[in-house]
Design a protein around this motif. Structure first.
Motif, mmCIF file in Angstrom:
data_model
loop_
_atom_site.group_PDB
_atom_site.id
_atom_site.type_symbol
_atom_site.label_atom_id
_atom_site.label_comp_id
_atom_site.label_asym_id
_atom_site.label_seq_id
_atom_site.Cartn_x
_atom_site.Cartn_y
_atom_site.Cartn_z
ATOM 1 N N MET A 1 0.841 -1.202 0.000
ATOM 2 C CA MET A 1 0.000 0.000 0.000
ATOM 3 C C MET A 1 0.873 1.248 0.000
ATOM 4 S SD MET A 1 -1.229 -0.696 3.871
ATOM 5 C CE MET A 1 -1.015 -2.446 3.544
ATOM 6 N N LEU A 2 0.396 2.269 -0.700
ATOM 7 C CA LEU A 2 1.063 3.564 -0.776
ATOM 8 C C LEU A 2 0.445 4.489 0.263
ATOM 9 C CD1 LEU A 2 2.963 5.578 -2.243
ATOM 10 C CD2 LEU A 2 1.101 5.977 -3.875
ATOM 11 N N LEU A 3 1.291 5.116 1.081
ATOM 12 C CA LEU A 3 0.815 6.025 2.122
ATOM 13 C C LEU A 3 1.514 7.371 1.963
ATOM 14 C CD1 LEU A 3 -0.696 6.712 4.749
ATOM 15 C CD2 LEU A 3 1.238 5.741 6.004
ATOM 16 N N ARG A 4 0.794 8.334 1.362
ATOM 17 C CA ARG A 4 1.329 9.687 1.228
ATOM 18 C C ARG A 4 0.627 10.583 2.241
ATOM 19 N NH1 ARG A 4 0.787 10.160 -5.201
ATOM 20 N NH2 ARG A 4 -1.185 9.196 -4.638
ATOM 21 N N ILE A 5 1.427 11.288 3.019
ATOM 22 C CA ILE A 5 0.924 12.060 4.159
ATOM 23 C C ILE A 5 1.155 13.537 3.908
ATOM 24 C CG2 ILE A 5 1.167 12.435 6.648
ATOM 25 C CD1 ILE A 5 2.483 9.539 6.649
ATOM 26 N N ASP A 6 0.064 14.273 3.725
ATOM 27 C CA ASP A 6 0.130 15.721 3.531
ATOM 28 C C ASP A 6 -0.582 16.374 4.711
ATOM 29 O OD1 ASP A 6 -0.028 18.378 2.803
ATOM 30 O OD2 ASP A 6 -0.651 17.988 0.745
ATOM 31 N N TYR A 7 0.171 17.085 5.538
ATOM 32 C CA TYR A 7 -0.397 17.694 6.742
ATOM 33 C C TYR A 7 -1.415 18.785 6.415
ATOM 34 C CZ TYR A 7 2.993 15.321 9.762
ATOM 35 O OH TYR A 7 3.711 14.368 10.445
ATOM 36 N N ASN A 8 -1.427 19.227 5.168
ATOM 37 C CA ASN A 8 -2.346 20.290 4.757
ATOM 38 C C ASN A 8 -3.527 19.779 3.938
ATOM 39 O OD1 ASN A 8 -0.805 22.491 5.900
ATOM 40 N ND2 ASN A 8 0.680 22.130 4.253
ATOM 41 N N LEU B 1 -4.739 7.158 5.949
ATOM 42 C CA LEU B 1 -4.110 6.562 7.131
ATOM 43 C C LEU B 1 -4.984 5.462 7.721
ATOM 44 C CD1 LEU B 1 -2.664 9.678 9.000
ATOM 45 C CD2 LEU B 1 -1.368 7.618 8.431
ATOM 46 N N ALA B 2 -6.270 5.750 7.867
ATOM 47 C CA ALA B 2 -7.186 4.776 8.458
ATOM 48 C C ALA B 2 -7.307 3.533 7.581
ATOM 49 C CB ALA B 2 -8.559 5.415 8.672
ATOM 50 N N ALA B 3 -7.392 3.733 6.271
ATOM 51 C CA ALA B 3 -7.526 2.598 5.356
ATOM 52 C C ALA B 3 -6.265 1.734 5.369
ATOM 53 C CB ALA B 3 -7.815 3.091 3.945
ATOM 54 N N CYS B 4 -5.095 2.367 5.400
ATOM 55 C CA CYS B 4 -3.842 1.610 5.444
ATOM 56 C C CYS B 4 -3.715 0.846 6.761
ATOM 57 C CB CYS B 4 -2.652 2.539 5.249
ATOM 58 S SG CYS B 4 -2.442 3.132 3.560
ATOM 59 N N GLU C 1 -3.922 -10.614 10.123
ATOM 60 C CA GLU C 1 -4.843 -11.673 10.531
ATOM 61 C C GLU C 1 -4.740 -12.888 9.616
ATOM 62 O OE1 GLU C 1 -8.683 -9.881 10.699
ATOM 63 O OE2 GLU C 1 -8.322 -8.925 12.658
ATOM 64 N N GLU C 2 -4.351 -12.657 8.366
ATOM 65 C CA GLU C 2 -4.144 -13.755 7.420
ATOM 66 C C GLU C 2 -2.693 -14.248 7.426
ATOM 67 O OE1 GLU C 2 -6.470 -15.157 5.647
ATOM 68 O OE2 GLU C 2 -8.133 -13.715 5.730
ATOM 69 N N LYS C 3 -1.873 -13.663 8.321
ATOM 70 C CA LYS C 3 -0.435 -13.970 8.381
ATOM 71 C C LYS C 3 0.262 -13.686 7.057
ATOM 72 C CE LYS C 3 -0.551 -17.327 12.175
ATOM 73 N NZ LYS C 3 -1.916 -16.985 12.614
ATOM 74 N N LEU C 4 -0.112 -12.554 6.464
ATOM 75 C CA LEU C 4 0.462 -12.108 5.210
ATOM 76 C C LEU C 4 1.233 -10.803 5.418
ATOM 77 C CD1 LEU C 4 -2.632 -12.718 2.915
ATOM 78 C CD2 LEU C 4 -0.536 -14.088 2.967
ATOM 79 N N THR C 5 2.252 -10.588 4.608
ATOM 80 C CA THR C 5 3.080 -9.394 4.731
ATOM 81 C C THR C 5 2.326 -8.146 4.290
ATOM 82 O OG1 THR C 5 5.088 -10.678 4.323
ATOM 83 C CG2 THR C 5 5.224 -8.296 3.957
ATOM 84 N N ALA C 6 2.438 -7.092 5.089
ATOM 85 C CA ALA C 6 1.944 -5.764 4.702
ATOM 86 C C ALA C 6 3.156 -4.927 4.323
ATOM 87 C CB ALA C 6 1.193 -5.113 5.860
ATOM 88 N N MET C 7 3.251 -4.556 3.049
ATOM 89 C CA MET C 7 4.368 -3.767 2.550
ATOM 90 C C MET C 7 3.889 -2.320 2.424
ATOM 91 S SD MET C 7 6.556 -4.326 -0.981
ATOM 92 C CE MET C 7 6.772 -6.087 -0.674
ATOM 93 N N VAL C 8 4.370 -1.451 3.311
ATOM 94 C CA VAL C 8 3.891 -0.073 3.372
ATOM 95 C C VAL C 8 4.948 0.855 2.783
ATOM 96 C CG1 VAL C 8 2.964 1.757 4.849
ATOM 97 C CG2 VAL C 8 2.631 -0.653 5.484
ATOM 98 N N GLU C 9 4.517 1.708 1.842
ATOM 99 C CA GLU C 9 5.406 2.657 1.163
ATOM 100 C C GLU C 9 5.026 4.077 1.581
ATOM 101 O OE1 GLU C 9 6.668 3.987 -3.406
ATOM 102 O OE2 GLU C 9 5.261 2.340 -3.070
ATOM 103 N N PRO C 10 5.708 4.655 2.586
ATOM 104 C CA PRO C 10 5.284 5.951 3.131
ATOM 105 C C PRO C 10 6.105 7.131 2.617
ATOM 106 C CG PRO C 10 6.760 4.895 4.684
ATOM 107 C CD PRO C 10 6.726 4.025 3.451
#
Length: 297
Positions: A144-151, A159-162, A171-180
């Motif tokens: 998942m792509l997580l781009r954070i803009d404070y404005n 954020l909530a969806a990620c 829960e499925e014992k699968l890797t979560a690859m987060v790109e922030p």
């Protein structure tokens, strides 16, 4: 070359026997583990087109040609030392039907709704894989792509969806690859990712705490600076396993390789996730570019 017959077979299967896609996923020869226990990983990324990001180097529509993209992916995935692939359902299902995913880890791209250049680009909705489908297909994790803009208030929903996706994958014992990334806008409204040490460190810190558990979370982050001291400062913000992303195609591939080489020395870095830089190198030689990347590992 991918022949007309091969392409026609993919389309015919989709039209007449779509259930064969799931059957191909179940029949896929899986690696012993999602990540190589003894060596570092090289994962080929091909999830750009679904976000409308078709540019590779100087060619704005390079990734729009699906035959050519699949050909390059098949070349890359066949090279020794390549351990996996990251993509959206359409691309991964084409590769399944081509038999190109045997003995490779597979990661499904989950949020592609933030279309490149759109006014709603920061609204990174989950329009691709979900944790249940990734598990059902026998894949190894989700990205998942997580781009954070404070404005930009739309950051909160991303954020909530990620966070929910991290929990669902765990829960499925699968890797979560987060790109922030910390994202900002120019005066003209164009979105860009801040790759300063402070911004990258902040993004890593935020991403590390997403979800009900971080037990299955890996980070996918850019190489900051020359890959040395600046990168060490960023990586010092987390103990999570980290993969380096390749970024844009560079006209100076040797400089890119040098940055990757320095960054790979850090103890929490486990490998590379690279797409356009290896699939569309300046000289067009995919096999050579992939082999060089394998050598860096």
């Amino acid at each position: 070359m991918l022949t007309d017959r091969q392409l026609a077979r993919i389309t015919t299967t989709r039209a007449r026997s779509p259930e064969k896609i799931a059957e191909a996923a179940q029949a896929r020869v899986r690696p012993n583990s999602a990540f190589d226990d003894d060596e570092r990983d090289l994962i080929i990324a091909a999830d750009h087109p679904a976000r409308g990001a078709l540019r590779a180097g100087a060619y704005p529509m390079a990734m729009a040609n699906r035959r050519e993209l699949l050909r390059r992916l098949c070349v890359a995935l066949a090279r020794p030392g390549v351990t996996g692939v990251l993509g959206t359902p359409d691309v991964l299902e084409d590769l399944l039907l081509l038999g190109a995913l045997n003995d490779r880890s597979v990661f499904g791209s989950m949020n592609r709704g933030g279309l490149a250049g759109a006014t709603f680009e920061l609204d990174d909705r989950f329009t691709g894989y979900d944790a249940r489908t990734i598990s059902r297909f026998g894949f190894d994790g989700g990205k998942m792509l997580l781009r954070i803009d404070y404005n930009d208030e739309r950051t909160a929903s991303t954020l909530a969806a990620c966070a929910a996706a991290v929990t669902d994958l765990a829960e499925e014992k699968l890797t979560a690859m987060v790109e922030p990334f910390i994202a900002r806008r120019t005066e003209e409204g164009q979105l860009w990712n801040d790759l300063s040490v402070e911004a990258a460190t902040t993004a890593v810190s935020i991403a590390s705490g997403l979800g009900a558990t971080s037990a299955y979370t890996w980070l996918k982050i850019p190489v900051v600076g020359d890959g040395g001291e600046a990168m060490a400062a960023v990586l010092g913000a987390t103990t999570l396993p980290t993969l380096l992303l390749g970024g844009e195609v560079s006209t100076d591939q040797e400089a890119t390789y040098d940055r990757w080489r320095r960054a790979l020395r850090h103890p929490t870095v486990r490998g590379l996730v690279v797409g356009r830089s290896l699939l569309y190198p300046p000289d067009g030689d995919v096999a050579k570019a992939v082999d060089i990347a394998v050598g860096l590992l």
